[in-house]
Structures are given as structure tokens and as C-alpha cells.
Write an enzyme that holds these catalytic residues in place. Structure first.
Site, mmCIF file in Angstrom:
data_model
loop_
_atom_site.group_PDB
_atom_site.id
_atom_site.type_symbol
_atom_site.label_atom_id
_atom_site.label_comp_id
_atom_site.label_asym_id
_atom_site.label_seq_id
_atom_site.Cartn_x
_atom_site.Cartn_y
_atom_site.Cartn_z
ATOM 1 N N PRO A 9 2.121 -1.472 7.829
ATOM 2 C CG PRO A 9 3.100 0.569 7.268
ATOM 3 C CD PRO A 9 3.381 -0.725 7.961
ATOM 4 C CG MET A 10 0.211 -4.122 4.402
ATOM 5 S SD MET A 10 0.007 -5.924 4.483
ATOM 6 C CE MET A 10 -0.470 -6.114 6.213
ATOM 7 C CD GLN A 37 3.948 3.599 6.058
ATOM 8 O OE1 GLN A 37 3.127 3.477 5.163
ATOM 9 N NE2 GLN A 37 5.011 2.823 6.173
ATOM 10 C CB CYS A 83 4.751 2.500 -1.018
ATOM 11 S SG CYS A 83 3.362 1.990 -2.065
ATOM 12 C CE LYS A 121 7.170 -2.114 5.727
ATOM 13 N NZ LYS A 121 7.417 -2.380 4.302
ATOM 14 N N GLY A 143 3.828 -8.710 6.392
ATOM 15 C CA GLY A 143 3.034 -8.010 5.406
ATOM 16 C C GLY A 143 1.940 -8.918 4.882
ATOM 17 N NE ARG A 144 3.670 -9.865 -0.477
ATOM 18 C CZ ARG A 144 4.439 -10.395 -1.425
ATOM 19 N NH1 ARG A 144 3.901 -10.746 -2.589
ATOM 20 N NH2 ARG A 144 5.731 -10.594 -1.200
#
Length: 350
Positions: A20-21, A74, A104, A143, A228-229
Site C-alpha cells: 500500500p502506497m 490498509q 509508515c 505491516k 514498494g518503490r
């Protein structure tokens, strides 16, 4: 052989998950990545308190789209009662899995005692997990990071408590909060979490290619990995790594025409979902990454010139026309940054 990951009563048909971003994994991106073969793409981080209040932009982040193979919502928060309500709403919205954010590192999140700040208050983290598990029939996952800092690496201990509460899987980013994204992710340290629990453990951090994927799984012993990235400008990456892990085949990046089609489809989907001008605004970050990842000559000036110009355009039709002209011409001829600027000007006159 069927490969995947069992999370509670949900079968995930793959071992390469997408994290999740915020501002990235919105519904247009999730639909695109799934169409390209991704098995699991989580929503953006959704504030449980704002979801419970029905704030429109937060409800939109949790949007569930038809045809997705799996929906993972999320939630982030610090109040157990509100987390429970957010969890119930997420299930009602159609979530197959509900993930809690204890990882986060952003200051605006940790400053509100949420995200990875919860690694410093494990008792509160456990109350949040208990509230979520009791509020839903869906599997709840977490997470997290390795800990708040190197002096307080408590991921294994928190994961054990999570398992006892009824959490069905944990994802661990191999850094502490204080590291943010500096240094290298410590995949070996994620292995300490894997050794501590019987539920699935997912390794996250610095996984950009097939070699990284294999090494992260080897060093951590994890059951799956989370990107992720690495998906910035590469929404096909999860599917490619899935294939590499399954049979050793390392797929080539999409070709010129295929990649341009992906970019244009993403632009259209963003505008369809958000409308104008918001859809174009939300797409610009993706456009920048697509240009950075484009199959062009290596000179960074080429990409910088193109990205700067294209991200200033205010009409989708202009972006489509100029991007198409630039993409094909630069790919075929390998022009310099000066020539690229000239092409953009000429394309704008067409």
C-alpha cells in the site's frame, strides 16, 4: 505446481505482493497492475478515523473495483474503537484482507502516534489489532518495520503477540523507522521475525529485480515478498518477478509500443476515475516515473527535459500527442536533450 500464499481463508495466487502506497496504489493503478498480472495490490493507506466519518477523499482511497482478483484495504490509526469501526466498514466495502499500518515512517503519521510510532507503544498496537480482529470475519494482517530505531528492534516480539491475537500474516520492512529509506534493507533481520512465528511473513524493502527477490527470500526465509518503490513507473514488475520465482524466466521489460500503451491507458483510467483536472494531477507523478524508466538513451538530461515539459501540460490530449511523438522518435533515433526540446515544440504545433 500451484504457488501462492495462504492468508487466513484467502488464497493469494502468487508470492510477489505490492505494498500500500499513499498517492500511488489508487484504483487506476491497482486495476492496471492486476491487468498486467499482479496477484495482490493493496489500497493506499486509509485513515480509519476519516473512513469512519465518510470523508470523500478517504473513502475514495479505499475504493473497491470490479474485476480485481483480490482487494486489500490498509488502515492506519491509533484509537481501538475507531479502528474497529474502520475495519467493519472495510469489510462492508468488499475487502478480502484488511491490513493494519504499523510501518509508515512519515512525520505527519508518526507525529500523530500512528504508523511506525506504534512500534514504540506495543501495548496500544496490540489493542488496535485485537479491535480489528474482533470487528471482522476477514483476515487481518499487519505491516511493520524492524522497530523504532536500532536500540529498539522489537518486530519479532510484536509479531509473536500479533499471532496470539489472531493476525494472519505480517509484512516486515527491513529498516527501522529512524532509517526512513536510507542504507540497505536488512533482510536477515526479517528472518528473526520468521523464526518467531508460524503465520506467513512477507519481506519488504529494496526489492527491484529478480536477483533482489531471490536474495530477499533466501536471507529472510520469508514466505513471500512485497514490492514498494520498485513499481514506480513499472506496474508490470510484480508479474515479472512472479514468473522469475516460479520458473526462473526473467522477462524482458515491455517493448516500446507496449510500454507506451500502458502509459496512455493509465492516463485514461486516472481521468475516468477522478475526472478533470484532478485525474491529470494524480497521474503526473506516474508520468514522471514512466519517463524516468522509458527505454531511451541513458543521458539523464534527455529524461529531465521531457519530464519537465510533459508534467506542465494541462490537457490530456496534449500529453498524449506530445508523449507519443517524443516516445517513438527518441526511442528510434536516440536524440540529445536539445533535440528533444525541439521535438516537443514541434509536436505541440502538430
Amino acid at each position: 505446481m500451484k504457488t501462492g500464499l495462504q492468508i487466513g481463508d484467502v488464497w493469494v495466487p502468487g508470492r510477489v505482493l505490492t505494498a500500500p502506497m499513499t498517492g500511488i496504489t489508487d484504483l487506476p493503478f491497482r486495476r492496471l497492475a492486476c491487468r498486467l498480472g499482479a496477484a495482490y495490490v493493496a489500497t493506499e493507506m486509509v485513515a480509519s478515523a476519516e473512513l469512519a466519518r465518510g470523508r470523500p477523499d478517504v473513502v475514495r482511497r479505499a475504493a473497491v473495483g470490479d474485476g480485481l482478483p483480490l482487494t486489500v484495504i490498509q488502515l492506519v490509526g491509533r484509537d481501538p474503537a475507531i479502528m474497529a469501526e474502520g475495519t467493519r466498514m472495510a469489510e462492508q466495502a468488499g475487502a478480502d484482507i484488511i491490513d493494519l499500518n504499523f510501518g509508515c515512517p512519515a512525520k505527519e503519521v508518526t507525529g500523530s502516534a500512528c504508523g511506525s510510532a506504534l512500534m514504540r507503544t506495543p501495548d496500544l498496537a496490540c489493542r488496535l489489532m485485537e479491535a480489528a480482529v474482533k470487528a471482522t470475519s476477514r483476515p487481518v494482517t499487519v505491516k511493520m518495520r524492524l522497530g523504532w530505531d536500532d536500540a529498539h528492534r522489537n518486530a519479532a516480539e510484536l509479531a509473536k503477540r500479533a499471532e496470539a491475537i489472531g493476525i494472519k500474516a505480517v509484512t516486515v520492512h527491513g529498516r527501522t523507522r529512524q532509517q526512513f529509506y536510507t542504507g540497505r534493507a536488512d533482510w536477515v533481520a526479517v528472518g528473526e521475525v520468521k523464526a518467531a512465528v508460524g503465520i506467513p511473513v512477507i519481506v519488504n524493502g529494496d526489492i527491484l529485480n529478480a536477483e533482489d527477490a531471490r536474495e530477499a527470500l533466501k536471507q529472510s526465509g520469508a514466505d513471500a515478498l512485497m514490492l514498494g518503490r520498485g513499481v514506480y513507473g513499472r506496474p508490470w514488475l510484480a508479474a515479472h518477478l512472479e514468473r522469475a520465482l516460479a520458473d526462473g524466466t526473467v522477462l524482458d521489460e515491455p517493448g516500446v509500443d507496449a510500454r507506451l500503451g500502458i502509459v496512455l491507458a493509465h492516463l485514461d483510467a486516472s481521468i475516468d476515475f477522478y475526472g478533470m483536472p484532478l485525474g491529470l494531477k494524480m497521474f503526473r507523478k506516474h508520468l514522471g516515473w514512466y519517463v524516468e524508466q522509458a527505454p531511451w538513451p541513458a543521458d539523464p538530461l534527455d529524461r529531465r527535459a521531457a519530464k519537465s515539459h510533459l508534467c506542465r501540460l494541462d490537457e490530456a490530449s496534449d500529453i498524449k500527442r506530445e508523449l507519443t511523438a517524443l516516445w517513438l522518435n527518441v526511442t528510434l533515433s536516440g536524440n540529445s536533450a536539445v533535440e528533444i526540446k525541439s521535438q516537443l515544440v514541434e509536436a505541440g504545433k502538430a
